[in-house]
Design a protein around this motif. Structure first.
Motif, short mmCIF file in Angstrom:
data_model
loop_
_atom_site.label_atom_id
_atom_site.label_comp_id
_atom_site.label_asym_id
_atom_site.label_seq_id
_atom_site.Cartn_x
_atom_site.Cartn_y
_atom_site.Cartn_z
N LYS A 196 0.80 -1.19 0.09
CA LYS A 196 0.07 0.01 0.00
C LYS A 196 0.96 1.20 0.04
CE LYS A 196 -3.56 -2.22 2.68
NZ LYS A 196 -3.97 -2.34 4.24
N ILE A 197 0.77 2.28 -0.89
CA ILE A 197 0.95 3.63 -0.82
C ILE A 197 -0.08 4.42 -1.04
CG2 ILE A 197 2.53 5.20 -1.86
CD1 ILE A 197 4.51 3.23 -2.79
N PHE A 198 -0.27 5.34 -0.24
CA PHE A 198 -1.29 6.40 0.11
C PHE A 198 -1.43 7.19 -0.97
CE2 PHE A 198 -3.88 9.75 1.32
CZ PHE A 198 -4.86 9.30 2.38
N ASN A 199 -2.64 7.33 -1.72
CA ASN A 199 -2.95 7.81 -2.90
C ASN A 199 -2.13 7.53 -4.16
OD1 ASN A 199 -4.84 9.83 -2.87
ND2 ASN A 199 -3.86 11.29 -1.69
N TRP A 200 -1.64 6.38 -4.30
CA TRP A 200 -0.89 5.86 -5.58
C TRP A 200 -1.80 5.63 -6.58
CZ3 TRP A 200 -0.19 1.09 -7.87
CH2 TRP A 200 0.63 1.09 -9.05
N ILE A 201 -1.82 5.97 -7.82
CA ILE A 201 -2.77 5.52 -8.99
C ILE A 201 -1.96 4.78 -10.01
CG2 ILE A 201 -4.51 6.29 -10.55
CD1 ILE A 201 -5.20 8.51 -8.73
N PRO A 202 -2.09 3.55 -10.20
CA PRO A 202 -1.22 3.11 -11.40
C PRO A 202 -1.66 3.50 -12.87
CG PRO A 202 -3.04 1.67 -10.72
CD PRO A 202 -3.10 2.77 -9.79
N ASP A 203 -0.33 3.59 -13.56
CA ASP A 203 -0.51 3.92 -14.78
C ASP A 203 -0.40 2.69 -15.62
OD1 ASP A 203 -0.45 5.35 -17.26
OD2 ASP A 203 1.43 6.22 -16.86
N SER A 204 -1.51 2.19 -15.90
CA SER A 204 -1.56 0.85 -16.67
C SER A 204 -0.82 0.61 -18.01
CB SER A 204 -2.87 0.22 -16.58
OG SER A 204 -3.34 0.15 -15.11
N TYR A 205 -0.38 -0.47 -18.50
CA TYR A 205 -0.21 -0.77 -19.80
C TYR A 205 -1.50 -1.43 -20.22
CZ TYR A 205 4.96 -0.54 -18.88
OH TYR A 205 6.24 -0.07 -18.52
N ASN A 206 -2.16 -0.41 -20.84
CA ASN A 206 -3.64 -0.95 -21.27
C ASN A 206 -3.68 -1.07 -22.74
OD1 ASN A 206 -3.49 1.75 -21.77
ND2 ASN A 206 -5.18 2.36 -20.14
N SER A 207 -2.74 -1.01 -23.65
CA SER A 207 -2.52 -1.25 -24.87
C SER A 207 -1.08 -1.86 -25.32
CB SER A 207 -2.78 0.00 -25.62
OG SER A 207 -1.77 0.64 -25.56
N THR A 208 -1.02 -2.26 -26.67
CA THR A 208 0.29 -2.67 -26.84
C THR A 208 1.23 -1.97 -27.39
OG1 THR A 208 -0.77 -3.07 -29.10
CG2 THR A 208 -0.89 -4.84 -27.50
N ASP A 209 0.95 -0.56 -27.15
CA ASP A 209 1.87 0.53 -27.31
C ASP A 209 3.11 0.56 -26.47
OD1 ASP A 209 0.32 1.12 -29.74
OD2 ASP A 209 -0.80 2.63 -28.61
N ASN A 210 4.26 0.64 -26.81
CA ASN A 210 5.41 0.84 -25.94
C ASN A 210 5.31 -0.27 -24.98
OD1 ASN A 210 6.06 3.07 -27.68
ND2 ASN A 210 4.70 4.19 -26.57
N LEU A 211 5.29 -1.26 -25.23
CA LEU A 211 5.36 -2.51 -24.06
C LEU A 211 6.88 -2.63 -23.99
CD1 LEU A 211 2.77 -5.17 -24.90
CD2 LEU A 211 2.50 -3.23 -23.01
N PRO A 212 7.24 -2.91 -22.50
CA PRO A 212 8.82 -2.94 -22.45
C PRO A 212 9.32 -4.35 -23.14
CG PRO A 212 7.55 -2.63 -20.30
CD PRO A 212 6.37 -2.86 -21.49
N ALA A 213 10.24 -4.42 -23.33
CA ALA A 213 11.05 -5.41 -24.08
C ALA A 213 11.06 -6.41 -23.27
CB ALA A 213 12.37 -4.93 -24.59
N ARG A 214 11.31 -6.46 -21.97
CA ARG A 214 11.79 -7.42 -21.11
C ARG A 214 10.24 -8.02 -20.62
NH1 ARG A 214 16.03 -6.24 -16.71
NH2 ARG A 214 15.48 -8.52 -16.26
#
Length: 323
Positions: A196-214
């Motif tokens: 838990k981190i207070f007020n943290w909001i995830p920035d999701s990978y919600n598309s195939t654009d710029n997915l990490p190579a690893r």
């Protein structure tokens, strides 16, 4: 004739040589001078009055400073958040079941699949941890905050000021208590949670654009399937063997009930009844009798990863024995 201007010599008369007990008696009470423990009554009164005033002022000053300090705090939220806090804004992963607390440095999950005592030991550890998730709101106050938990879905989760999203652990089959979390089948379940981190909001990978190579290929394919859908707003997780030998020995892996932590559980704002979402990782057929090093990682654009500092990931070892 003696010189009258000469000052007569005076000699200091030493005190009488008293014995040990006599000296102690006079120290405790000197009847000639009225001293008790080396001080007269008025001397004791003055020194006691001094310390009474001194400590009263000290306590008053401390209480005043404490009262001022508490005025700057909120009981429900930290004063320093995100980058300004000590824990920062990069959540880590945790896992359950944890090994025995007697060895705090151990991260090994070891058991014998054909030994009921060994299986029950680990199942009980998970049961104890999931007990808080089983408490449902009854209106009686028996489970504090449980009445605030409501079902949430990717397409609809309009919450009131007090409501939080429930974590339906009954959907985690076969990773359930009735099934002993599949440990007896030599395919154990390990539960993951995001710290838990207070007020943290995830920035999701919600598309195939710029997915990490690893990023693992199977996760990329999964994101491709849900791209553009509400289900894509998720903190994804992946579990892999750390070394080539571990990759061979780990076997197939399932993520139950989904591949990560849905974004609708965030931000964490310390609402009463809030529980961290869980992902049950089912290791279907790990090679038995072999120690397997496993790393599970959380994937989001605002989660930084560092294997050596264990940022954004968690490490544990798994060893299933059938002998």
């Amino acid at each position: 004739m003696a010189d009258k201007t000469k000052v007569a010599e005076q000699y200091y008369a030493p005190p009488p040589d008293l014995g040990k007990w006599e000296s102690l008696r006079i120290f405790l009470w000197n009847s000639e001078t009225g001293q008790f423990l080396g001080r007269t009554g008025s001397s004791w009164a003055k020194i006691l009055l001094f310390y009474l005033i001194f400590y009263a002022v000290l306590v008053g000053f401390f209480a005043a400073m404490l009262a001022i300090f508490y005025q700057t705090l909120d009981s429900r939220m930290p004063k320093w958040q995100m980058d300004s806090s000590l824990i920062g804004n990069n959540p880590g992963l945790g896992f359950r079941p944890m090994p025995d607390s007697a060895n705090v440095e151990s991260t090994l999950i070891y058991y014998k699949a054909n030994d009921k005592g060994s299986v029950l030991k680990w199942a009980q550890v998970i049961d104890d941890y999931l007990e808080q998730y089983r408490k449902k709101g009854s209106g009686s106050g028996e489970a504090s905050g449980a009445e605030n938990r409501v079902p949430c879905f990717p397409t609809s989760h309009n919450l009131s000021e007090k409501q939080v999203c429930d974590v339906p652990i009954e959907e985690f089959h076969p990773c359930t208590s009735a099934n002993q979390y599949n440990y007896e089948e030599a395919g154990p379940c390990v539960f993951l949670k995001l710290n838990k981190i207070f007020n943290w909001i995830p920035d999701s990978y919600n598309s195939t654009d710029n997915l990490p190579a690893r990023m693992p290929e199977d996760l990329k394919q999964h994101i491709k399937l849900v791209s553009g859908k509400p289900e894509a707003n998720t903190v994804w997780v992946s579990c892999e063997g750390e070394n080539p030998a571990d990759v061979e020995n780990i076997g197939p892996v399932q993520y139950i009930p989904r591949r990560g932590f849905p974004a609708y559980y965030y931000p964490f704002t310390n609402k009463e009844g809030y529980l961290s979402p869980l992902v049950a990782v089912l290791f279907e057929k790990p090679r038995t009798g072999v120690l397997i090093n496993i790393e599970c990682r959380a994937w989001a654009k605002n989660i930084n990863y560092d294997r050596y500092e264990r940022r954004g990931s968690v490490h544990f070892e798994l060893m299933v024995d059938r002998s």
